[in-house]
Design an enzyme around this catalytic site. Structure first.
Site, PDB file in Angstrom:
ATOM      1  N   LEU A  55       8.841  -4.854  -6.941  1.00  0.00           N
ATOM      2  CA  LEU A  55       9.333  -5.442  -5.701  1.00  0.00           C
ATOM      3  C   LEU A  55      10.265  -4.505  -4.952  1.00  0.00           C
ATOM      4  O   LEU A  55      11.039  -3.755  -5.538  1.00  0.00           O
ATOM      5  CB  LEU A  55      10.057  -6.753  -6.007  1.00  0.00           C
ATOM      6  CG  LEU A  55       9.243  -7.830  -6.738  1.00  0.00           C
ATOM      7  CD1 LEU A  55      10.075  -9.086  -6.908  1.00  0.00           C
ATOM      8  CD2 LEU A  55       7.937  -8.134  -6.011  1.00  0.00           C
ATOM      9  N   HIS A  80       8.921  -7.131   0.038  1.00  0.00           N
ATOM     10  CA  HIS A  80       8.660  -8.383  -0.681  1.00  0.00           C
ATOM     11  C   HIS A  80       9.817  -9.365  -0.507  1.00  0.00           C
ATOM     12  O   HIS A  80       9.607 -10.568  -0.298  1.00  0.00           O
ATOM     13  CB  HIS A  80       8.480  -8.117  -2.183  1.00  0.00           C
ATOM     14  CG  HIS A  80       7.337  -7.224  -2.525  1.00  0.00           C
ATOM     15  ND1 HIS A  80       7.515  -5.938  -2.991  1.00  0.00           N
ATOM     16  CD2 HIS A  80       6.001  -7.430  -2.496  1.00  0.00           C
ATOM     17  CE1 HIS A  80       6.339  -5.395  -3.234  1.00  0.00           C
ATOM     18  NE2 HIS A  80       5.403  -6.272  -2.941  1.00  0.00           N
ATOM     19  N   GLY A  94       2.799  -9.852   4.068  1.00  0.00           N
ATOM     20  CA  GLY A  94       3.321  -8.828   4.952  1.00  0.00           C
ATOM     21  C   GLY A  94       2.274  -8.329   5.934  1.00  0.00           C
ATOM     22  O   GLY A  94       1.098  -8.152   5.583  1.00  0.00           O
ATOM     23  N   GLN A  95       2.701  -8.075   7.155  1.00  0.00           N
ATOM     24  CA  GLN A  95       1.812  -7.555   8.185  1.00  0.00           C
ATOM     25  C   GLN A  95       1.341  -6.136   7.870  1.00  0.00           C
ATOM     26  O   GLN A  95       0.327  -5.692   8.405  1.00  0.00           O
ATOM     27  CB  GLN A  95       2.541  -7.575   9.542  1.00  0.00           C
ATOM     28  CG  GLN A  95       1.771  -6.967  10.705  1.00  0.00           C
ATOM     29  CD  GLN A  95       0.479  -7.692  11.035  1.00  0.00           C
ATOM     30  OE1 GLN A  95       0.368  -8.896  10.797  1.00  0.00           O
ATOM     31  NE2 GLN A  95      -0.495  -6.972  11.571  1.00  0.00           N
ATOM     32  N   ASP A 140      -0.200  -5.195   5.360  1.00  0.00           N
ATOM     33  CA  ASP A 140      -1.565  -5.381   4.871  1.00  0.00           C
ATOM     34  C   ASP A 140      -2.347  -6.225   5.872  1.00  0.00           C
ATOM     35  O   ASP A 140      -2.824  -7.321   5.553  1.00  0.00           O
ATOM     36  CB  ASP A 140      -1.539  -6.043   3.499  1.00  0.00           C
ATOM     37  CG  ASP A 140      -0.843  -5.185   2.465  1.00  0.00           C
ATOM     38  OD1 ASP A 140      -1.341  -4.090   2.172  1.00  0.00           O
ATOM     39  OD2 ASP A 140       0.227  -5.594   1.970  1.00  0.00           O
ATOM     40  N   SER A 190       5.060  -0.392  -2.701  1.00  0.00           N
ATOM     41  CA  SER A 190       5.262  -0.076  -4.112  1.00  0.00           C
ATOM     42  C   SER A 190       4.701   1.296  -4.451  1.00  0.00           C
ATOM     43  O   SER A 190       5.205   1.985  -5.352  1.00  0.00           O
ATOM     44  CB  SER A 190       4.600  -1.143  -4.990  1.00  0.00           C
ATOM     45  OG  SER A 190       5.165  -2.421  -4.742  1.00  0.00           O
ATOM     46  N   ARG A 191       3.677   1.717  -3.732  1.00  0.00           N
ATOM     47  CA  ARG A 191       3.054   3.014  -4.000  1.00  0.00           C
ATOM     48  C   ARG A 191       3.901   4.190  -3.511  1.00  0.00           C
ATOM     49  O   ARG A 191       3.603   5.341  -3.848  1.00  0.00           O
ATOM     50  CB  ARG A 191       1.664   3.075  -3.374  1.00  0.00           C
ATOM     51  CG  ARG A 191       0.633   2.220  -4.109  1.00  0.00           C
ATOM     52  CD  ARG A 191      -0.764   2.406  -3.536  1.00  0.00           C
ATOM     53  NE  ARG A 191      -1.777   1.828  -4.401  1.00  0.00           N
ATOM     54  CZ  ARG A 191      -2.208   0.577  -4.338  1.00  0.00           C
ATOM     55  NH1 ARG A 191      -1.687  -0.223  -3.427  1.00  0.00           N
ATOM     56  NH2 ARG A 191      -3.136   0.134  -5.162  1.00  0.00           N
TER      57      ARG A 191
END
Length: 308
Positions: A61, A65, A175-176, A178, A214-215
């Site tokens: 997170l 998030h 989340g926008q 994605d 997260s990446r």
């Protein structure tokens, strides 16, 4: 503008630190591992008249998030989150095995944000032996990220459909960043008559403009700097649109010039599409999605904005 972004980020960090130190020590989020128990818990909450807000995540997170959790907290009686690294949405050779897993720290953050229930199943709980059913959103699920990662959105739609059945939320928060995922899930909710409101929430960025992900943890310091080309490209296109440019072909050409400076980024797509169907548009209108996906090193990053 940049000074204001930095100030906002510092303020957010200070507020989070204050919440951590000011009184969440005596509480803990309820962690549920089984589908049956989670269904029972959420059924009881609904029967008590609670509005359930749901934030599905794969863990690791970050502030993006947590912004979803805060939105849910402000609009709902009870907030439910999930942490599940979904194997079904990773293709062979993708980063499922090395996807960051930080469960204890994630739980601490969710406690700070006053999440009521955390659903954290194992893969065998979500996909027991003999599972055969998947959910495919035809056509739209094969566009943008779906074209680059065949089967990805079938994995996403399947796990989100299962989570919706388990939790039964009133509202679910995504989340926008994605944006393609959100479009696919909105179509699924319409087609399958899910009784849930999908709430899209603004992209959260670091002080230099990089969309939180997260990446991002995969990026080396040099790659981290190179990754800023995505945001710079979107800013350039946003400025061109504000100045009156409407032709997609011109905008894509100018955007690719910015992305390719230095030759360090491998572009997956730079697309101007209808935000609902994800089909390309010839000219920009209000609400058009401008989206980019690119590899920085071996890390695939995405970003976007919606034309105003």
């Amino acid at each position: 503008m940049r000074d204001r972004e930095v100030a906002c980020r510092l303020l957010q960090n200070q507020e989070r630190d204050l919440r951590i130190s000011s009184g969440r020590r005596g509480t803990s989020v309820r962690i549920v591992k089984s589908v049956a128990e989670m269904q029972s818990v959420c059924r009881d909450l609904r029967m008590a008249g609670s509005i359930l807000g749901f934030v599905p995540t794969m863990g690791a997170l970050h502030e993006g998030h947590l912004s979803l959790v805060r939105r849910a907290r402000s609009e709902c009686d009870q907030v439910v989150a999930s942490i599940f690294v979904n194997p079904l949405q990773f293709a062979p050779g993708e980063d499922f095995a090395k996807y960051p897993r930080t469960f204890e720290e994630d739980c601490r953050l969710l406690e700070v944000e006053r999440v009521d229930v955390l659903f954290a199943p194992e893969a065998a709980e979500m996909y027991p032996n003999g599972s055969l059913t998947t959910v495919t959103v035809s056509e739209i699920g094969d566009r943008l990220d779906g074209a680059s990662r065949p089967g990805h959105f079938t994995g996403v739609a399947t796990v989100v459909a299962k989570l919706f059945h388990v939790v039964g939320p009133t509202r679910a928060y995504f989340g926008q960043k994605d944006a393609a995922q959100l479009a696919v899930l909105r179509q699924m909710v319409r087609d399958l008559n899910f009784d849930v409101e999908l709430v899209g929430c603004a992209i959260v960025r670091d002080s230099d403009g990089l969309a939180l992900s997260s990446r991002n943890k995969y990026l080396s310091p040099i790659e981290r700097e190179q990754s800023l080309a995505l945001h710079r490209t979107l800013l350039r296109l946003e400025q061109m649109i504000a100045e009156g440019e409407r032709q997609s072909v011109t905008l894509v050409r100018k955007g690719m010039e910015t992305l390719n400076i230095g030759g360090r980024i491998r572009v997956d797509y730079l697309a101007l599409v209808d935000a609902n169907s994800l089909l390309p548009v010839a000219s920009i209108e209000k609400g058009t999605l401008v989206a980019v996906a690119a590899y920085v090193g071996s890390t695939r990053l995405i970003d976007n904005f919606v034309a105003r």
